[in-house]
Design a protein around this motif. Structure first.
Motif, PDB file in Angstrom:
ATOM      1  N   PRO A 278       0.831  -1.208   0.000  1.00  0.00           N
ATOM      2  CA  PRO A 278       0.000   0.000   0.000  1.00  0.00           C
ATOM      3  C   PRO A 278       0.864   1.256   0.000  1.00  0.00           C
ATOM      4  N   TYR A 279       0.376   2.282  -0.656  1.00  0.00           N
ATOM      5  CA  TYR A 279       1.116   3.539  -0.772  1.00  0.00           C
ATOM      6  C   TYR A 279       1.563   4.060   0.586  1.00  0.00           C
ATOM      7  N   ASP A 280       0.654   4.066   1.562  1.00  0.00           N
ATOM      8  CA  ASP A 280       0.996   4.597   2.880  1.00  0.00           C
ATOM      9  C   ASP A 280       2.137   3.797   3.517  1.00  0.00           C
ATOM     10  N   GLU A 281       2.107   2.489   3.353  1.00  0.00           N
ATOM     11  CA  GLU A 281       3.169   1.646   3.903  1.00  0.00           C
ATOM     12  C   GLU A 281       4.489   1.901   3.192  1.00  0.00           C
ATOM     13  N   ALA A 282       4.438   2.074   1.877  1.00  0.00           N
ATOM     14  CA  ALA A 282       5.661   2.347   1.118  1.00  0.00           C
ATOM     15  C   ALA A 282       6.317   3.638   1.580  1.00  0.00           C
ATOM     16  N   MET A 283       5.502   4.658   1.823  1.00  0.00           N
ATOM     17  CA  MET A 283       6.063   5.936   2.251  1.00  0.00           C
ATOM     18  C   MET A 283       6.668   5.825   3.647  1.00  0.00           C
ATOM     19  N   ARG A 284       6.030   5.044   4.525  1.00  0.00           N
ATOM     20  CA  ARG A 284       6.536   4.921   5.892  1.00  0.00           C
ATOM     21  C   ARG A 284       7.788   4.048   5.959  1.00  0.00           C
ATOM     22  N   LYS A 285       7.833   2.992   5.193  1.00  0.00           N
ATOM     23  CA  LYS A 285       8.985   2.082   5.258  1.00  0.00           C
ATOM     24  C   LYS A 285      10.162   2.546   4.405  1.00  0.00           C
ATOM     25  N   TYR A 286       9.834   3.172   3.245  1.00  0.00           N
ATOM     26  CA  TYR A 286      10.895   3.459   2.276  1.00  0.00           C
ATOM     27  C   TYR A 286      11.009   4.941   1.925  1.00  0.00           C
ATOM     28  N   GLU A 298      14.583  -0.817   6.053  1.00  0.00           N
ATOM     29  CA  GLU A 298      13.189  -0.421   6.244  1.00  0.00           C
ATOM     30  C   GLU A 298      13.110   0.522   7.437  1.00  0.00           C
ATOM     31  N   MET A 299      12.506   1.682   7.212  1.00  0.00           N
ATOM     32  CA  MET A 299      12.395   2.671   8.283  1.00  0.00           C
ATOM     33  C   MET A 299      11.283   2.284   9.255  1.00  0.00           C
ATOM     34  N   GLN A 300      11.419   2.740  10.503  1.00  0.00           N
ATOM     35  CA  GLN A 300      10.407   2.473  11.521  1.00  0.00           C
ATOM     36  C   GLN A 300      10.135   3.723  12.343  1.00  0.00           C
ATOM     37  N   LYS A 406       6.212  15.994   5.308  1.00  0.00           N
ATOM     38  CA  LYS A 406       7.220  16.961   4.904  1.00  0.00           C
ATOM     39  C   LYS A 406       8.622  16.365   4.843  1.00  0.00           C
ATOM     40  N   PHE A 407       8.882  15.307   5.641  1.00  0.00           N
ATOM     41  CA  PHE A 407      10.252  14.785   5.647  1.00  0.00           C
ATOM     42  C   PHE A 407      10.384  13.397   5.033  1.00  0.00           C
ATOM     43  N   ALA A 408       9.274  12.772   4.637  1.00  0.00           N
ATOM     44  CA  ALA A 408       9.332  11.384   4.158  1.00  0.00           C
ATOM     45  C   ALA A 408      10.263  11.223   2.961  1.00  0.00           C
ATOM     46  N   VAL A 436       0.024  -0.016  -4.318  1.00  0.00           N
ATOM     47  CA  VAL A 436      -1.434   0.049  -4.478  1.00  0.00           C
ATOM     48  C   VAL A 436      -2.032   1.062  -3.499  1.00  0.00           C
ATOM     49  N   ASP A 437      -3.329   1.308  -3.676  1.00  0.00           N
ATOM     50  CA  ASP A 437      -4.098   2.163  -2.753  1.00  0.00           C
ATOM     51  C   ASP A 437      -3.539   3.584  -2.667  1.00  0.00           C
ATOM     52  N   PHE A 438      -3.322   4.183  -3.817  1.00  0.00           N
ATOM     53  CA  PHE A 438      -2.879   5.580  -3.835  1.00  0.00           C
ATOM     54  C   PHE A 438      -4.006   6.501  -3.373  1.00  0.00           C
ATOM     55  N   PRO A 439      -3.663   7.657  -2.792  1.00  0.00           N
ATOM     56  CA  PRO A 439      -4.708   8.638  -2.464  1.00  0.00           C
ATOM     57  C   PRO A 439      -5.398   9.111  -3.737  1.00  0.00           C
TER      58      PRO A 439
END
Length: 595
Positions: A278-286, A298-300, A406-408, A436-439
């Motif tokens: 999912p898009y949100d997961e991709a942005m948070r992890k990568y 992988e970021m946490q 802003k910092f992702a 998947v699951d883009f805004p």
């Protein structure tokens, strides 16, 4: 015998020894070994060594030829001695002793070398692209490109798709970039647009009752160039399917894309099961919606370890902003002060104040964290961070704090930098995944208004009900990208096929019904006469070829590209129109005012 050749320059083998042959091609290079001339003769297919000695009737002609002259050679095939066999050439076991030689075309002094392929200024390479294309690497890349496209066509046909062509002169479409406009001579003051993509046409093809469409489509976008995107024109494998949901698009196209990569990967492993992220997961992890999964980092979220801590910079950010978080970027094997300082310097070069870090090292039997952050938050919190991230002696961790939106992207760039610097990236594989699951919508900060996050013709998850009642920024789209090794290589979605959903989607970004009917009348009308559910995607051929041949720039896989200023130096385009052309088009050029 044929006027120019009996064989190509790649065909002769040891079995041809003793035969008389005729070859034609370009003089790749000439070597004079004490009166014995060796000429490497090159054509589209390969190279054959020609030998001329002083006793040869054509020796006088052979002495005159220079690099890139075009010549015809008649001669006898002879076996090379064992010590002179060239194992790097398919023709390396033989050579042709020249009896007759004809200069078909002489060449002036070259503006850039063909033999050896040294680095050369890009403007010279593009101005003399016909010479640049003779270079072995670029020549092979272009040939490989045609083979990849042919393979795509075969696989698409086998998957039940039919190739259709769509118009080049069309109407403007909101694809996210500027249109190239073409003035109409017959309709004064009106303009065609070159298609940014065949988006609307391929949807109309589905509405017209065709089931599976594809084409190798030229697309035109007036946008700034970069290494993975050429200015002006590019090509994509465009496709659409009727009566499908997202899963069926994936199950249909994964074998096609995997097969193309496997066929041209040169033995490198290719992903067998494409992950869906999912898009949100991709942005948070990568920190990216096109992550390079060959990089294991992988970021946490480690916010809780800093909340109320002695590291006041992060603690205050968390206390004063409900949206704020602290993300950790673990870096295996990065646990040295020298590396951490280099990362910090890099961050400052990116316009950031710095990049906080902790690195772990053993002192005797004790493993502890080092660096200013570790000192300020204490041993217990430092150990908790290490345990959460699974880090050991000799590892490091970097941090980014604030509003993740802003910092992702910066955190993602730091992840990429650390992975490359520490050589954690497995470069000998092709790692593919779906995002998947883009805004569906995004907020345009400059315009202070809602805008489409991706393709405006995608079906929103939840349909009309979501568009009418949900927070617009919470709505997801049936939108997906295919990513390989950090590059977006395809984008697609399940399309909206209902007129009221189409109108409501555009109303939310400020378009009224009348504007929708006016700008997208063909599609809007079609949806009112029985439109099937449909979806598809478009894969960027240029990027796929670039990845498969290992090129760093799309200009290395494109036959006649423009330069970074969107100029065709070979054809001197764009150029001024003549007064007569402007009169015929009812146009006048108005120079911009100088400041």
């Amino acid at each position: 015998m044929h006027r120019y050749r009996s064989h190509t320059c790649a065909r002769l083998r040891k079995a041809d020894v003793g035969t008389s042959v005729r070859l034609s091609g370009w003089v790749h290079r000439v070597r004079d070994h004490g009166g014995l001339l060796f000429i490497d003769l090159r054509d589209h297919y390969g190279i054959t060594q020609i030998v001329a000695d002083p006793d040869s009737p054509c020796f006088a002609v052979a002495e005159t030829v220079r690099g890139e002259w075009v010549i015809r050679v008649d001669g006898e095939v002879k076996a090379r001695t064992e010590e002179t066999v060239n194992a790097n050439l398919p023709t390396g076991e033989v050579e042709v002793f020249a009896r007759d030689m004809e200069v078909l075309s002489a060449a002036k002094e070259l503006p850039l070398p063909v033999f050896g392929e040294p680095d050369y200024p890009e403007d010279i390479r593009l101005k003399y692209r016909f010479l640049d294309l003779r270079r072995e690497t670029l020549h092979k890349n272009i040939v490989q490109r045609t083979k990849i496209i042919a393979d795509m066509r075969t696989r698409m046909a086998e998957a039940g798709f039919t190739e259709f062509s769509t118009p080049i002169l069309t109407a403007s479409s909101p694809e996210g970039a500027r249109d190239f406009l073409v003035p109409s001579r017959l309709h004064e003051g009106k303009f065609y647009a070159l298609p940014q993509a065949p988006q609307i046409y391929k949807q109309l093809i589905m509405v017209s009752g065709f089931d599976r469409y594809f084409q190798i489509a030229p697309c035109f976008r007036d946008e700034d160039p970069r290494a993975d995107r050429l200015p002006g024109e590019f090509y994509q494998l465009d496709l659409e399917m009727s009566f499908v949901e997202q899963d069926e698009v994936f199950s249909t196209m994964e074998p096609v894309m995997r097969g193309v990569f496997e066929a041209f990967a040169g033995g490198k492993p290719v992903t067998q099961e494409f992950r869906r992220i999912p898009y949100d997961e991709a942005m948070r992890k990568y920190g990216s919606d096109k992550p390079d999964l060959r990089n294991p980092i992988e970021m946490q979220d480690v916010s809780e370890h800093f909340r109320g801590s002695g590291f006041k910079v992060f603690a205050n950010i968390l206390a004063n902003d409900d949206k704020a978080e602290v993300w950790a970027i673990p870096a295996k094997t990065g646990g040295s002060r020298a590396f951490c300082d280099r990362m910090n310097s890099w961050a400052q070069g990116e316009g950031q104040p710095g990049l906080g870090y902790i690195f772990w090292r053993k002192e005797g039997e004790s493993l502890g964290g080092a660096g200013p952050i570790a000192k300020n938050i204490g041993e217990e919190r430092t150990e908790a961070i290490r345990n959460q991230l699974g880090l050991e002696d000799g590892d490091a961790c970097f941090f980014a704090a604030g509003d993740p939106k802003k910092f992702a992207s910066f955190a993602g760039a730091a992840r990429t930098r650390a992975g490359e610097e520490l050589d954690l990236v497995d470069r000998d594989r092709f790692e593919l995944c779906w995002i998947v699951d883009f805004p569906f919508y995004e907020w345009d900060e400059e315009e202070k208004r809602l805008d489409f996050g991706h393709n405006p013709f995608t079906m929103p998850q939840g349909g009309l009900e979501a568009l009418s009642g949900a927070d617009p920024l919470s709505i997801k789209a049936w939108q997906y990208d295919l990513v390989c090794n950090g590059f977006e290589i395809a984008s697609g979605g399940i399309r909206n096929h209902l007129p009221e959903v189409m109108v409501k989607a555009f109303e939310n970004v400020g378009f009224d019904r009348a504007t929708v009917e006016d700008r997208f009348g063909g599609l809007y009308r079609a949806f009112q006469y029985g439109a099937p559910p449909h979806g598809g995607m478009a894969a960027g051929i240029d990027r796929i070829v670039m990845l498969l041949v290992g090129a760093k720039n799309l200009r290395e896989v494109t036959m006649f590209p423009m330069n970074q200023q969107a100029q065709d130096l070979l054809m001197s385009a764009p150029s001024e129109a003549t007064p007569q052309q402007l009169r015929e088009l009812s146009l006048r050029v108005v120079a911009p005012k100088k400041d």
